[in-house]
Design a protein around this motif. Structure first.
Motif, PDB file in Angstrom:
ATOM      1  N   LYS A 100       0.804  -1.037  -0.149  1.00 48.00           N
ATOM      2  CA  LYS A 100       0.166   0.047   0.074  1.00 48.00           C
ATOM      3  C   LYS A 100       0.912   1.030   0.060  1.00 48.00           C
ATOM      4  CE  LYS A 100      -4.061  -1.819   2.077  1.00 48.00           C
ATOM      5  NZ  LYS A 100      -5.234  -1.493   3.103  1.00 48.00           N
ATOM      6  N   GLY A 101       0.393   2.096  -0.834  1.00 47.72           N
ATOM      7  CA  GLY A 101       1.083   3.502  -0.812  1.00 47.72           C
ATOM      8  C   GLY A 101       2.506   3.650  -1.358  1.00 47.72           C
ATOM      9  N   TRP A 102       2.625   2.445  -2.375  1.00 50.03           N
ATOM     10  CA  TRP A 102       4.017   2.054  -3.059  1.00 50.03           C
ATOM     11  C   TRP A 102       4.546   3.541  -3.783  1.00 50.03           C
ATOM     12  CZ3 TRP A 102       4.581   2.097  -8.155  1.00 50.03           C
ATOM     13  CH2 TRP A 102       3.671   2.026  -8.938  1.00 50.03           C
ATOM     14  N   ARG A 103       3.660   4.036  -4.491  1.00 47.34           N
ATOM     15  CA  ARG A 103       3.989   5.220  -4.944  1.00 47.34           C
ATOM     16  C   ARG A 103       4.765   6.245  -4.024  1.00 47.34           C
ATOM     17  NH1 ARG A 103      -1.024   3.624  -7.142  1.00 47.34           N
ATOM     18  NH2 ARG A 103      -0.769   2.993  -9.318  1.00 47.34           N
ATOM     19  N   LYS A 104       4.443   6.462  -2.851  1.00 50.59           N
ATOM     20  CA  LYS A 104       5.056   7.413  -2.073  1.00 50.59           C
ATOM     21  C   LYS A 104       6.202   6.794  -1.466  1.00 50.59           C
ATOM     22  CE  LYS A 104       0.557   9.044  -1.009  1.00 50.59           C
ATOM     23  NZ  LYS A 104      -0.387   8.927   0.194  1.00 50.59           N
ATOM     24  N   GLU A 105       7.035   5.942  -1.867  1.00 48.23           N
ATOM     25  CA  GLU A 105       8.190   5.446  -1.400  1.00 48.23           C
ATOM     26  C   GLU A 105       9.202   6.511  -1.799  1.00 48.23           C
ATOM     27  OE1 GLU A 105       9.188   2.587   0.689  1.00 48.23           O
ATOM     28  OE2 GLU A 105       7.193   2.022   0.806  1.00 48.23           O
ATOM     29  N   ALA A 106      10.573   6.560  -0.880  1.00 50.54           N
ATOM     30  CA  ALA A 106      11.678   7.185  -1.394  1.00 50.54           C
ATOM     31  C   ALA A 106      12.293   6.909  -2.589  1.00 50.54           C
ATOM     32  CB  ALA A 106      12.342   7.209   0.052  1.00 50.54           C
ATOM     33  N   LYS A 107      12.699   7.858  -3.520  1.00 48.00           N
ATOM     34  CA  LYS A 107      13.349   7.684  -4.652  1.00 48.00           C
ATOM     35  C   LYS A 107      14.804   7.558  -4.473  1.00 48.00           C
ATOM     36  CE  LYS A 107       9.783   8.840  -7.742  1.00 48.00           C
ATOM     37  NZ  LYS A 107       9.493   9.745  -8.926  1.00 48.00           N
ATOM     38  N   ILE A 108      15.525   6.450  -4.729  1.00 49.59           N
ATOM     39  CA  ILE A 108      16.910   6.438  -4.721  1.00 49.59           C
ATOM     40  C   ILE A 108      17.605   6.750  -5.873  1.00 49.59           C
ATOM     41  CG2 ILE A 108      18.845   5.024  -3.622  1.00 49.59           C
ATOM     42  CD1 ILE A 108      16.588   3.546  -2.050  1.00 49.59           C
ATOM     43  N   GLU A 109      18.927   7.100  -5.837  1.00 53.39           N
ATOM     44  CA  GLU A 109      19.664   7.626  -7.081  1.00 53.39           C
ATOM     45  C   GLU A 109      20.140   6.423  -7.744  1.00 53.39           C
ATOM     46  OE1 GLU A 109      20.258  10.602  -8.394  1.00 53.39           O
ATOM     47  OE2 GLU A 109      19.174  11.586  -6.853  1.00 53.39           O
ATOM     48  N   ASP A 110      20.427   6.400  -9.226  1.00 54.03           N
ATOM     49  CA  ASP A 110      21.040   5.445  -9.929  1.00 54.03           C
ATOM     50  C   ASP A 110      20.292   4.177 -10.156  1.00 54.03           C
ATOM     51  OD1 ASP A 110      23.065   4.214 -11.480  1.00 54.03           O
ATOM     52  OD2 ASP A 110      24.500   3.984  -9.891  1.00 54.03           O
ATOM     53  N   ILE A 111      19.625   4.037 -11.191  1.00 60.14           N
ATOM     54  CA  ILE A 111      18.786   2.834 -11.234  1.00 60.14           C
ATOM     55  C   ILE A 111      19.619   1.553 -11.436  1.00 60.14           C
ATOM     56  CG2 ILE A 111      17.250   1.569 -12.949  1.00 60.14           C
ATOM     57  CD1 ILE A 111      15.896   4.150 -13.488  1.00 60.14           C
ATOM     58  N   SER A 112      20.708   1.624 -12.341  1.00 54.58           N
ATOM     59  CA  SER A 112      21.716   0.599 -12.600  1.00 54.58           C
ATOM     60  C   SER A 112      22.498   0.104 -11.227  1.00 54.58           C
ATOM     61  CB  SER A 112      22.667   0.948 -13.731  1.00 54.58           C
ATOM     62  OG  SER A 112      23.565   1.991 -13.484  1.00 54.58           O
ATOM     63  N   GLY A 113      22.633   1.229 -10.455  1.00 50.59           N
ATOM     64  CA  GLY A 113      23.365   0.555  -9.080  1.00 50.59           C
ATOM     65  C   GLY A 113      22.451  -0.307  -8.421  1.00 50.59           C
ATOM     66  N   ALA A 114      21.181  -0.353  -8.474  1.00 46.92           N
ATOM     67  CA  ALA A 114      20.190  -1.203  -7.569  1.00 46.92           C
ATOM     68  C   ALA A 114      19.825  -2.516  -8.642  1.00 46.92           C
ATOM     69  CB  ALA A 114      19.086  -0.680  -7.164  1.00 46.92           C
ATOM     70  N   VAL A 115      19.279  -1.996  -9.802  1.00 42.30           N
ATOM     71  CA  VAL A 115      18.559  -2.835 -10.618  1.00 42.30           C
ATOM     72  C   VAL A 115      19.328  -3.502 -11.367  1.00 42.30           C
ATOM     73  CG1 VAL A 115      16.548  -3.389 -12.076  1.00 42.30           C
ATOM     74  CG2 VAL A 115      16.574  -1.440  -9.882  1.00 42.30           C
ATOM     75  N   GLY A 116      20.751  -2.766 -11.547  1.00 38.22           N
ATOM     76  CA  GLY A 116      21.781  -3.339 -12.735  1.00 38.22           C
ATOM     77  C   GLY A 116      21.290  -3.345 -14.307  1.00 38.22           C
ATOM     78  N   LYS A 117      21.910  -4.044 -14.936  1.00 39.43           N
ATOM     79  CA  LYS A 117      21.464  -3.792 -16.423  1.00 39.43           C
ATOM     80  C   LYS A 117      20.136  -4.059 -16.938  1.00 39.43           C
ATOM     81  CE  LYS A 117      26.415  -4.107 -17.443  1.00 39.43           C
ATOM     82  NZ  LYS A 117      27.355  -5.031 -18.171  1.00 39.43           N
ATOM     83  N   ALA A 118      19.389  -4.858 -16.077  1.00 45.83           N
ATOM     84  CA  ALA A 118      17.858  -5.128 -16.178  1.00 45.83           C
ATOM     85  C   ALA A 118      17.095  -3.819 -16.188  1.00 45.83           C
ATOM     86  CB  ALA A 118      17.556  -6.092 -15.281  1.00 45.83           C
ATOM     87  N   GLY A 119      17.505  -2.983 -15.354  1.00 48.16           N
ATOM     88  CA  GLY A 119      16.799  -1.670 -15.096  1.00 48.16           C
ATOM     89  C   GLY A 119      17.170  -0.554 -16.276  1.00 48.16           C
ATOM     90  N   LYS A 120      18.429  -0.703 -16.843  1.00 45.36           N
ATOM     91  CA  LYS A 120      18.413   0.122 -18.018  1.00 45.36           C
ATOM     92  C   LYS A 120      18.023  -0.486 -19.454  1.00 45.36           C
ATOM     93  CE  LYS A 120      22.467   1.494 -21.003  1.00 45.36           C
ATOM     94  NZ  LYS A 120      23.797   1.238 -21.411  1.00 45.36           N
ATOM     95  N   LEU A 121      17.826  -1.745 -19.317  1.00 47.92           N
ATOM     96  CA  LEU A 121      17.145  -2.508 -20.614  1.00 47.92           C
ATOM     97  C   LEU A 121      15.708  -2.128 -20.440  1.00 47.92           C
ATOM     98  CD1 LEU A 121      16.912  -4.410 -22.913  1.00 47.92           C
ATOM     99  CD2 LEU A 121      16.368  -6.002 -21.028  1.00 47.92           C
ATOM    100  N   LEU A 122      15.068  -2.162 -19.148  1.00 52.84           N
ATOM    101  CA  LEU A 122      13.549  -1.898 -19.082  1.00 52.84           C
ATOM    102  C   LEU A 122      13.267  -0.424 -19.426  1.00 52.84           C
ATOM    103  CD1 LEU A 122      12.890  -3.922 -15.927  1.00 52.84           C
ATOM    104  CD2 LEU A 122      11.915  -4.584 -18.180  1.00 52.84           C
TER     105      LEU A 122
END
Length: 135
Positions: A100-122
């Protein structure tokens, strides 16, 4: 008439929950052990965020076949325009939905730092992902 309204309102949630039963774990490009679930990945119509899940190990689905020794499956929301991600939690057995309320979660820098190359591809293929109303 009330039943029709209730049925119509529940369709988006049903579409999200049934779509997540199909799993296609794909190795992220350039990775050796990080997989993303191509069937689960989708764009939230309300925000434009990509919701996805990734895991490390051997990509076998469904969840009941994903050995606990391979680690949890991680849920993320990606804000490609800002290059930020949101941590939506871990899933060990496939029963976890969006919190619940997932859209209000804190945003963290650098997609590829967490999700890796899958994040970049998406992010690169965002326009080809299904756009749905998420709860």
């Amino acid at each position: 008439m009330k039943r029709l309204v209730v049925c119509l309102l529940s369709l988006p949630a049903l579409a999200f929950s049934t779509a997540s039963t199909a799993e296609t774990w794909k190795l992220a490009p350039g990775e050796t052990k990080t997989y993303y679930d191509a069937d689960f990945s989708r764009v939230d119509q309300a925000t434009g965020l990509i919701v996805t899940r990734i895991a490390e190990g051997k990509g076998v689905g469904p969840y009941r076949d994903w050995p606990a020794s391979k680690g949890p499956i991680l849920l993320f929301a990606l804000d490609c325009a800002a290059d930020k991600w949101m941590d939506l939690g871990m899933d060990f057995d496939g029963t976890k939905g969006l919190p619940k309320g997932w859209r209000k979660e804190a945003k963290i820098e650098d997609i590829s730092g967490a999700v890796g190359k899958a994040g970049k591809l998406l992010c690169e293929t965002k326009d080809s992902l299904p756009k749905v109303e998420l709860p």
